[in-house]
Design an enzyme around this catalytic site. Sequence first.
Site, mmCIF file in Angstrom:
data_model
loop_
_atom_site.group_PDB
_atom_site.id
_atom_site.type_symbol
_atom_site.label_atom_id
_atom_site.label_comp_id
_atom_site.label_asym_id
_atom_site.label_seq_id
_atom_site.Cartn_x
_atom_site.Cartn_y
_atom_site.Cartn_z
ATOM 1 C CG HIS A 143 -1.331 11.678 -1.197
ATOM 2 N ND1 HIS A 143 -1.737 10.391 -0.932
ATOM 3 C CD2 HIS A 143 -0.735 12.128 -0.051
ATOM 4 C CE1 HIS A 143 -1.406 10.071 0.321
ATOM 5 N NE2 HIS A 143 -0.794 11.104 0.868
ATOM 6 C CG ASP A 180 3.893 8.317 2.969
ATOM 7 O OD1 ASP A 180 4.677 9.271 3.053
ATOM 8 O OD2 ASP A 180 2.715 8.345 3.413
ATOM 9 C CG HIS A 182 -0.564 9.142 4.792
ATOM 10 N ND1 HIS A 182 0.625 9.692 5.235
ATOM 11 C CD2 HIS A 182 -1.465 9.322 5.785
ATOM 12 C CE1 HIS A 182 0.448 10.198 6.449
ATOM 13 N NE2 HIS A 182 -0.806 9.988 6.812
ATOM 14 C CG ASP A 268 4.287 9.384 6.542
ATOM 15 O OD1 ASP A 268 4.514 8.240 6.118
ATOM 16 O OD2 ASP A 268 3.637 10.234 5.898
#
Length: 378
Positions: A143, A180, A182, A268
């Site tokens: 991120h 991931d 996200h 995740d």
Amino acid sequence: MTTGYVFHPEYLWHDTGTSAGLLPANPTAGVQPAVHIENPEAKRRTHELIHVSGLLGELTVIEPRRATMTELLRVHTPAHVQHIRTQSDLRQGGDAGDGFSPVGHGSYDIARLAAGGLIALVNAAAQGDITNGYALTRPPGHHATADTGMGFCLFNNIAIAARHAQTTLGLTRIAIVDWDAHHGNGTQAIFYTDPTVLTISLHQANCFPPDSGWTHENGAADGAGYALNVPLPPGSGHAAYLHAMHQVVIPALDRFAPDLILLANGVDANVFDPMARQMLTATSYREMTSLLVDAADRLCHGRLIAAHEGGYSPFYTPYCALAFLEELTGTTTRVTDPYAAVVAGYTAEPLRAHQQAVIDEAAHLVPRIGKREITTAP
Ligand code: 9RB
Ligand code: ZN
């Protein structure tokens, strides 16, 4: 074929402090202090399982070093690096930029050890000491943008490794796959106008960051076509992710013909993870990894280097990561997923029309990637 492995106890010493999961504790507002969701436990248990399973003995263990200022500044602004350093110098630590990314006291050095761990793996792969590798690092990176940390990330480890590979190792075309749960927004932003780095993110639609990672984010200027996103609806699982791998990720890699594949290996999107609502199992990660390993063999001498990202279930993350690492290594261990019976039905979930629709949308963008003949095949 040899698989490299980077781990260091300092990765577990990155102190995210007390939080109410992901929110800063705030007793006045009724937010009771607890442990931060991005804490060492899932990664410690992952490392211990890699050891106890016997897999560690099959790996080439590589010692990480700290990324240098020069290496950090290939990706980040001087102001951001300085910000992390000054926050890290505070007795109680601070925040990397968005108010949700704790910087513990001393975390500057640990974040540099995380980025440097990935650099060490890339060096080893370029030298031929290893074929592929995994860096089980904290803090995570995907991120973080050039000028800020966010979403628990301080420095963008993968972006730093990609620039290192290009600048010092002559690996010019880099593909970054990010599965991931996200969106890999930081990595995407850093390379958004750069056609030498292809970014592909599979993630839960509109999960984190908010309103980020839509299919129409496809790169800009010279990099138009070189950012791909597959925003999968909540509830996506084995069938959707495997379909996305077959329809988007693998065809995109085949067209791009990278010299190196980097993977943001957040696990995740597994069914037990508290930070997303996807349904993957250890078997899913095994099968997705198998496809990537085959692509790397076909395209770039097997060079596939992975960084750990998310994965917050202390009890299931280790089995997803072990399945991934077994597949990289091309072996299995005596440890089989003890939750396999619990999650058996999940891999039978069929591909749904609304999942297929976004995958098809992303697949239509793959031909925008300029086709390159493979010149580096073994
Ligand atoms: C809060 C917000 C988040 C949400 C998810 C992550 C996941 C990170 C990860 C990080 C921070 C927003 C608490 C937005 O696993 N990446 O791979 N924070 N989310 N606003 N607020 C108040
Ligand atoms: Zn994540």
